[in-house]
Design an enzyme around this catalytic site. Sequence first.
Site, short mmCIF file in Angstrom:
data_model
loop_
_atom_site.label_atom_id
_atom_site.label_comp_id
_atom_site.label_asym_id
_atom_site.label_seq_id
_atom_site.Cartn_x
_atom_site.Cartn_y
_atom_site.Cartn_z
N LYS B 294 1.56 -34.98 -23.79
CA LYS B 294 2.13 -34.54 -24.79
C LYS B 294 3.36 -33.74 -24.72
CE LYS B 294 0.00 -31.06 -28.10
NZ LYS B 294 -0.97 -29.47 -28.41
N GLU B 298 3.70 -28.21 -30.21
CA GLU B 298 2.70 -27.21 -30.29
C GLU B 298 3.33 -26.53 -28.65
OE1 GLU B 298 -0.51 -28.38 -32.54
OE2 GLU B 298 -0.75 -29.28 -30.59
N ARG B 331 2.18 -39.08 -26.24
CA ARG B 331 2.49 -38.72 -27.52
C ARG B 331 2.99 -38.78 -28.50
NH1 ARG B 331 -1.31 -34.27 -28.08
NH2 ARG B 331 -2.89 -35.14 -29.80
N ASP B 372 -3.00 -34.40 -38.86
CA ASP B 372 -3.88 -34.14 -37.91
C ASP B 372 -5.40 -34.52 -37.37
OD1 ASP B 372 -5.07 -33.31 -35.12
OD2 ASP B 372 -4.31 -31.09 -35.50
N GLU B 400 -13.72 -32.49 -34.40
CA GLU B 400 -12.62 -31.12 -35.21
C GLU B 400 -12.82 -30.00 -36.52
OE1 GLU B 400 -8.60 -31.04 -33.62
OE2 GLU B 400 -7.98 -28.66 -33.97
#
Lengths: 707, 707
Positions: B294, B298, B331, B372, B400
């Site tokens: 990743k 973020e 990713r 997401d 999640e």
Amino acid sequence: MAVFLLLNFVGMGARAEDGYWLWLRYDELPQEMRSQYRGQLRQIVLETEETPTVSVAARELSDGLSGLLGRNVPVSDEGARGAILLVTGEAASLYDLDLSDLGEDGYLLRTLTDGRRKLTVIAANEDDGLLYGVFHLLRLVQTGEDISDLNITSVPRIDIRVLNHWDNLDRTVERGYAGQSIWDWHKLPDYIDPRYTDYARANASIGINGTVLTNVNANATVLTPPYIEKVAAVADTMRPYGIQVYLTARFSAPIEIGGLETADPADPAVQAWWAGKADEIYRKIPDFGGFLVKADSEGQPGPHTYHRTHAEGANMLADAVAPHGGVVMWRAFVYSENNPVDRHMQAYDQFVPLDGKFRSNVIIQTKNGAIDFQPREPFHPLFGAMPETPLGMEFQITKEYLGFATHLAYLAPMWSEVLRADTFVKGEGSTVAKIIDGSLEGHEISAMAGVSNIGSDRNWTGSQFDQANWYAFGRLAWDPAAEPAEIAEDWVRMTFTGDDGAVGTILGMMMESREAVVNYMTPLGLGHLMGTGHHYGPAPWVSELGRPEWNPVYYHKADEDGIGFDRTKSGSNAVAQYSDAVAAEFADLEAVPEEYLLWFHHVSWDYEMPSGRTLWEELVHRYTEGVRTVSGWRGEWASLEGRIDEGRYRQVADFLRVQEKEARWWRDACLAYFMSLNGLDLPAGYAPPARTLDEYKAMVFPSAPGN
Amino acid sequence: MAVFLLLNFVGMGARAEDGYWLWLRYDELPQEMRSQYRGQLRQIVLETEETPTVSVAARELSDGLSGLLGRNVPVSDEGARGAILLVTGEAASLYDLDLSDLGEDGYLLRTLTDGRRKLTVIAANEDDGLLYGVFHLLRLVQTGEDISDLNITSVPRIDIRVLNHWDNLDRTVERGYAGQSIWDWHKLPDYIDPRYTDYARANASIGINGTVLTNVNANATVLTPPYIEKVAAVADTMRPYGIQVYLTARFSAPIEIGGLETADPADPAVQAWWAGKADEIYRKIPDFGGFLVKADSEGQPGPHTYHRTHAEGANMLADAVAPHGGVVMWRAFVYSENNPVDRHMQAYDQFVPLDGKFRSNVIIQTKNGAIDFQPREPFHPLFGAMPETPLGMEFQITKEYLGFATHLAYLAPMWSEVLRADTFVKGEGSTVAKIIDGSLEGHEISAMAGVSNIGSDRNWTGSQFDQANWYAFGRLAWDPAAEPAEIAEDWVRMTFTGDDGAVGTILGMMMESREAVVNYMTPLGLGHLMGTGHHYGPAPWVSELGRPEWNPVYYHKADEDGIGFDRTKSGSNAVAQYSDAVAAEFADLEAVPEEYLLWFHHVSWDYEMPSGRTLWEELVHRYTEGVRTVSGWRGEWASLEGRIDEGRYRQVADFLRVQEKEARWWRDACLAYFMSLNGLDLPAGYAPPARTLDEYKAMVFPSAPGN
């Protein structure tokens, strides 16, 4: 291949034993053991009102005996042959049993003969006593004892027998080595994990009657309404098992969740806030036990912020819970940010002047030793020094300093050593046990706390053998005079096997284990040599942490000439905090018990020990002995393969391999470091450290748990 | 009392079923089911070299059949009557079986008749295929299928079928709702938890052949020598089960643990460091799978820091592992700190220009949707937009956004919906599945990743039903065209019961469940309405977080007039990222599928829906339907009491109670908020929210897990 297939076997369909069932396994006994009980244990008769606790007791007895005897032992209405009577209050007179000395939790186990008929009676004043009696009878059967002529009276010496969970609300556990906290705060109160009930059963079976759910490094959130609901749900599950729930009270809660500007215990608004909070809690939890408080220590808030004493802080909380019958357990584990005095002395200095100033529902909870749960410490000088104040004992069940989950270290001998220690404050026989139980100074309340080693791991405690420490804590809290070896044997027979040979082997390992850990970690009165933060492994070289007493070098004071902390007149004079008789012994280099030598004295490396060895030679010898003992266990344990279940056999074998490796690491790293100071060689015949000191210093452990 | 006694029962001696054994229970089948297999499944004969994998396969088959049939089914030397032959390579020709189309992992299940003798043959080119065939045969027997005339050929459509563990080295699990990480880094490599083997068995049984042990928000520590030793120990345990281990590579590792000044992928020293690190890993783990990364998302480090592209970053790592046959899964989940463009469009904008620029051992791992893992998203526009690059699918198994552990939500229908979605990039039939499996564009490698829901909880996934999502992910990774209902039925029969009535009830609940969650959380194309940080519960009102796309209001754009995100020309025009045919459908208010309405359009509250209701009425109706569906399950589940084991029955019943409560909370909180904007009343007959909007806004969840 071989190894792999073995793991595969352990893992799979076999549904291997994993230790979840603790000492409450109730598997069918061997025929020869069963036969002796057949006639006497046929049915259960209640001669008492069926309360939730009585239902629990009857069900446990019925399920337990049915499993052990391999046939249904029902609860029935009238006492035919082979009845076990559960009797409370009035009914006792029918069998003229005298319950007057049993108090709330005590019980009688009595065999009554009525012609050729035998009755087994469990009698108590209160339901909780009945429950304890039931577990005692089950234990006798589990361990194959003769019950044909029972005449047992058992009354606990300590009123409050409580676990302290250092569990945080995010389910991390400070100094926990058994997974997460079992308290699933997120799902509470809607979901009650059945495990809570097994937790309650296990604790009731060893006489524990209280549990502090939260960490002493407290979070005020647990005192907010949604969390009080969650705590109430846990309390409802514990109640039938005679277990009261307690919480830790964060001293600054009135500011953090109360919206006040201050937490000054002298401020009426603060006092009112705590009183109101106590009322709110007791409305939801009528039998709430009270608060445990860590204040003005290691960064925790406390009364000193407002120039108030520990007594003023504790009394405010005590006044809040007093109307509801609650208590405050105020920890004596305090040392100040900037007090240059020997840390060993600070709790005494702060608390002794306050003796007599605490409310009657305050207990000063004191660790067994003056530093911090080291593998061996002399008893805390506070014991006997505050005659007007009930002192509670705080033991640490979780092995923060004794090898985490993987090391076999049976702690009852360590705890018993302290309980039996003689303070001489009222002459010979003034043992720590008599101070704790209140008998020496005539106190109304008494308490013993154990810092829990329980977590979400399937085996509860992170290892099979750590279950024995949970078990032994309960037994010693009930009877501080109990023999560690007898407790261990009961545990082995209930938990592993009734095979006498195997029991002997396991018992031998357990009884050697604490001394072995002392030897390979901190022999001859050394202490606090562990790694920084996580406390994993050896790091005696650490010297540059922010505060002097954070550094191992502060404790061992090793240099070119010698090693040890001089706590005699020529040093900190901490010995003066003990009674004259004890002080004289500890202060005298010739008289001090060898195991406390370096705790109280700075001794030259060439000092001649009773063994004839120099101190250095003795130190090397002890470290080496510790490793050798653990190595020996591996062979002893291997002899049990096939004699206990594969799942637990394998885990213990693996953990012993880890313990041997880490024992050698402790020995080698500590000796490598001390040699770098004293420049001495190892005595002939002793293996050199496997690695260089720099290699040991370079090791880091980012995943070490519990920190 | 009643409740308490029940819990007591669940907790105690009964040793209640707890779900640990997943779908591999192998309990004895009912007599009538067993009888049909007796003649045909008597013994196991190996016509292949006995490798570790073959040993595992033979042992699993022997243990499984012995349990299911209630009699020993041994591995024997020669094929007498009722033999099951495990055959690879050469030996296949003896039975003239054509294995040429089976590839590495495929297998044949064939019944051969030789006179009156029947032989059951499991044949494959490689040992792994044999293991998969063994689990297939076991499944047929577990579910009571007729095996008297087998003629099955099964070949996976996807090469790399991998779990992504978002597990940290401290055993916390990001977005984990099943306890701690099962990877006990502290005790590794010295202690190998037998659970690792059961993990490997469960994954092999559903065709999973890879596992990424660490979190995509990566910690470089796992690439240091002591941790490579730990990873190697796990890899050794996984290897016999055909499972390769992968790690997440933190892009800045060369700086953090390599002592370099830069992590610039163009810097030869950086390239050399990664190549050396790969060599070091492969020396310990010869079958290491490769890296998952990743980057530049973020807050994670990445090539953009050095003004390099994702391709330059990925290729550097790809070159490092290529000599060893490793892959890089890079990713596509990227969105920038300060890019004002619709977040929906950013991955496409960044990656499409790089199509064709990646090494052949790089896979771009793409989430099913562009935002997401919401309960419903249209397929990601990247699918079909990078024809020269293998795109891997990333599904989230852990819930999640679908109710954490307690909500029943069977996810296979959600995943299947995306896999079957038609991108039309090469005309009709250009499904996402064909892009993922490489068939549409003729790619050499293919991958499907599932973000694991596995943890240390006894039942592995935090709930009984979440096991079905782990199971279904494996089945869909093997065959993206598999029917979710058929997968679910296999799982129910293997996991809970073979009772057709009970199977029907449970299957009905499972197949309704995902749509129910969509309805009570985010109906009609809404998304991202959850609480901040922990993502627990509804918080559509949140509007003041640091970045616009962090706020739920960014996604629903509700106001007095209407609700929904205009992604047509008049808005962000995200629809233009899809093929013309798809874009035209999504852009047309009349043509867009109702379930994506508010995903692509801002619609007035009084817009008339196909149902004849206004949008507002339809929204209220959907939210209410979601709650109603869950309420219905509670009764249906209650009808199963006594028909499945008490332990699991009780936990599911308790969780359904929680789900109903939380479904109502979602409905009420969302409706209360939308009413505060549109000022509309509820349609007649719909219950008002239970609390005020302010009460919902005031709720906080300090113990919500996984954050």
